[in-house]
Design a protein around this motif. Structure first.
Motif, PDB file in Angstrom:
ATOM      1  N   ARG A   5       3.054   3.568  -4.344  1.00 57.44           N
ATOM      2  CA  ARG A   5       3.854   2.997  -3.136  1.00 57.44           C
ATOM      3  C   ARG A   5       4.010   4.443  -2.312  1.00 57.44           C
ATOM      4  O   ARG A   5       4.657   5.774  -2.649  1.00 57.44           O
ATOM      5  N   HIS A   7       7.307   5.084  -0.662  1.00 57.95           N
ATOM      6  CA  HIS A   7       8.731   4.903   0.518  1.00 57.95           C
ATOM      7  C   HIS A   7       9.161   6.011   1.621  1.00 57.95           C
ATOM      8  O   HIS A   7       9.936   5.260   2.809  1.00 57.95           O
ATOM      9  N   ARG A  47       0.003   9.121   5.388  1.00 53.70           N
ATOM     10  CA  ARG A  47       1.216   9.299   4.426  1.00 53.70           C
ATOM     11  C   ARG A  47       2.628   9.938   4.977  1.00 53.70           C
ATOM     12  O   ARG A  47       3.533  10.363   4.766  1.00 53.70           O
ATOM     13  N   THR A  58       2.827   2.674  10.292  1.00 51.60           N
ATOM     14  CA  THR A  58       3.080   1.722   8.815  1.00 51.60           C
ATOM     15  C   THR A  58       4.498   1.621   8.857  1.00 51.60           C
ATOM     16  O   THR A  58       5.413   2.413   8.874  1.00 51.60           O
ATOM     17  N   ALA A  59       4.587   0.920   8.034  1.00 49.42           N
ATOM     18  CA  ALA A  59       5.549  -0.162   8.214  1.00 49.42           C
ATOM     19  C   ALA A  59       5.394   0.789   6.883  1.00 49.42           C
ATOM     20  O   ALA A  59       5.114   0.702   5.527  1.00 49.42           O
ATOM     21  N   LEU A  60       7.146   0.886   5.876  1.00 47.93           N
ATOM     22  CA  LEU A  60       7.616   0.938   4.801  1.00 47.93           C
ATOM     23  C   LEU A  60       8.496  -0.024   3.822  1.00 47.93           C
ATOM     24  O   LEU A  60       8.972  -0.427   4.162  1.00 47.93           O
ATOM     25  N   THR A  62       4.923   1.227   1.565  1.00 48.73           N
ATOM     26  CA  THR A  62       4.015   0.386   1.848  1.00 48.73           C
ATOM     27  C   THR A  62       2.824   1.192   0.153  1.00 48.73           C
ATOM     28  O   THR A  62       3.187   2.032  -0.258  1.00 48.73           O
ATOM     29  N   PRO A  64      -0.973   2.201   0.091  1.00 48.88           N
ATOM     30  CA  PRO A  64      -1.653   2.868   0.546  1.00 48.88           C
ATOM     31  C   PRO A  64      -3.669   2.679   0.717  1.00 48.88           C
ATOM     32  O   PRO A  64      -3.425   1.800  -0.867  1.00 48.88           O
ATOM     33  N   ARG A  66      -7.160   1.813   2.099  1.00 49.45           N
ATOM     34  CA  ARG A  66      -7.912   0.619   3.037  1.00 49.45           C
ATOM     35  C   ARG A  66     -10.250   0.298   2.104  1.00 49.45           C
ATOM     36  O   ARG A  66     -10.443  -0.134   2.808  1.00 49.45           O
ATOM     37  N   ALA A  95      -5.233  -2.933   7.031  1.00 48.14           N
ATOM     38  CA  ALA A  95      -4.735  -3.464   5.972  1.00 48.14           C
ATOM     39  C   ALA A  95      -4.488  -2.654   5.599  1.00 48.14           C
ATOM     40  O   ALA A  95      -5.806  -2.316   4.239  1.00 48.14           O
ATOM     41  N   PRO A  96      -3.268  -2.168   5.132  1.00 44.51           N
ATOM     42  CA  PRO A  96      -3.423  -1.088   3.600  1.00 44.51           C
ATOM     43  C   PRO A  96      -3.980  -1.855   2.244  1.00 44.51           C
ATOM     44  O   PRO A  96      -3.431  -3.333   1.827  1.00 44.51           O
ATOM     45  N   GLY A  97      -3.435  -1.627   1.054  1.00 41.13           N
ATOM     46  CA  GLY A  97      -3.168  -1.752  -0.161  1.00 41.13           C
ATOM     47  C   GLY A  97      -4.545  -1.427  -1.441  1.00 41.13           C
ATOM     48  O   GLY A  97      -4.284  -1.769  -1.903  1.00 41.13           O
TER      49      GLY A  97
END
Length: 326
Positions: A5, A7, A47, A58-60, A62, A64, A66, A95-97
């Motif tokens: 993650r 922040h 980042r 990018t909303a935090l 998150t 990272p 893709r 979409a990240p993750g």
């Protein structure tokens, strides 16, 4: 699940290995037990707070990443049961993750992994392989071609060397340092040279014996690009798909009027055509790998060492595609 993650935007050390909630697949989605997650140089810019090609910042916080490969272990509403338990690979789009033990994505983004590829290789082909197929649309390679490939030990460079050799071209691979030069030699280049050696252009000329370079596949830019384009003969191509040597944040590509052609993402997609050009290029990449014509180079890091993977990418300390493995 465990995940990486972010922040606060900033250095690689801001990537932390944490426990967080499992994602839930929505309608038309699958949840993948991730076995490999791709790391891209663009991830390092995002980042640090760069927006890059994303439609919104990018909303935090998150997670990272893709690009993922793994096993489908849960289905959202409306997804056919045949997907359950399949080995799959997918690019998550905007979409990240990906840097996680579990990731969700639309089933329309998913490809089944060919039997002869492991998860890390599949991740390499869905991202790096797709880009390579996009680049190659702009060059017709054959026995009369002389292809010069800077950064030939990288993920894209490795695949370009293989593809050009398969097409019968004479291949010159550039890399930084003896270890990377040795990798390029083993990958099949006719000549591999260290671009840190000021005498490298002369070595290329001597090897070619008067033949000009016909195409430069340039993802580096800077002095390497200037010296590479000077080796082109009349009608030669300078295909530009990046400029890592100038810095990903504020660098500019090196371009020669009437010779250089930028083939970044949107240009590649228009060239591929069809209702889903991105998926078209992904399928081409996976097909080449399944047939054994392309074999991606992969450098693996444990998921918990994502910060080390980012630092290695930023300092050019990697070879091939960088992949995190949970």
């Amino acid at each position: 699940m465990h995940a990486i993650r972010l922040h606060t935007f900033g250095p690689a050390e801001n990537l932390t290995h944490e426990t967080t909630d499992d994602p839930l697949p929505g309608p038309g989605q699958v949840r993948i037990a991730v076995r490999a997650a791709g790391v891209h140089l663009l991830d390092t810019a995002l980042r640090e707070g760069q927006q890059g090609p994303l439609p919104e910042p990018t909303a935090l916080p998150t997670i990272p990443g893709r690009e993922v490969a793994g096993v489908v272990e849960s289905l959202g509403e409306g997804v056919a049961g045949l997907w359950l338990g399949r080995r799959v690979v997918a690019h998550l789009g905007f979409a990240p993750g990906g840097y996680a033990e579990l990731a969700v994505t639309d089933v329309d983004r998913v490809h089944e992994i060919p039997d002869n590829l492991d998860f890390a290789q599949a991740v390499a082909m869905i991202g790096t392989g797709r880009t390579t197929m996009g680049i190659l649309q702009f060059a017709e390679l054959g026995p009369d071609s002389v292809a010069l490939i800077p950064a030939a030990a990288g993920g894209i460079g490795t695949l370009l060397v293989q593809y050009a050799k398969n097409a019968g071209a004479t291949v010159i691979g550039l890399a930084g340092g003896p270890h990377k030069v040795a990798l390029v030699e083993r990958n099949g280049a006719d000549l591999a040279v260290d671009y840190n050696d000021p005498a490298w252009p002369g070595k290329v000329r001597a090897h070619l014996g008067g033949r000009p370079v016909t195409v430069v596949f340039d993802g580096v830019g800077g002095d390497v690009a200037r010296e590479s384009t000077a080796l082109l003969g009349p009608g030669g191509q300078h295909i530009v798909f990046g400029w890592s040597g100038e810095g990903i944040h504020d660098g500019q590509p090196y371009l020669v009027e009437g010779v250089s052609e930028q083939v970044l993402g949107p240009v590649m997609m228009r060239k591929a055509g069809g209702p889903n050009p991105m998926r078209t290029l992904e399928l081409r990449a996976l097909t080449e790998a399944a047939a054994g014509r392309l074999t991606p180079a992969v450098q693996r890091f444990p998921l918990a060492e994502a910060a080390a993977a980012h630092r290695a990418l930023e300092t050019r300390g990697t070879t091939g595609k960088v992949v995190l493995e949970p």
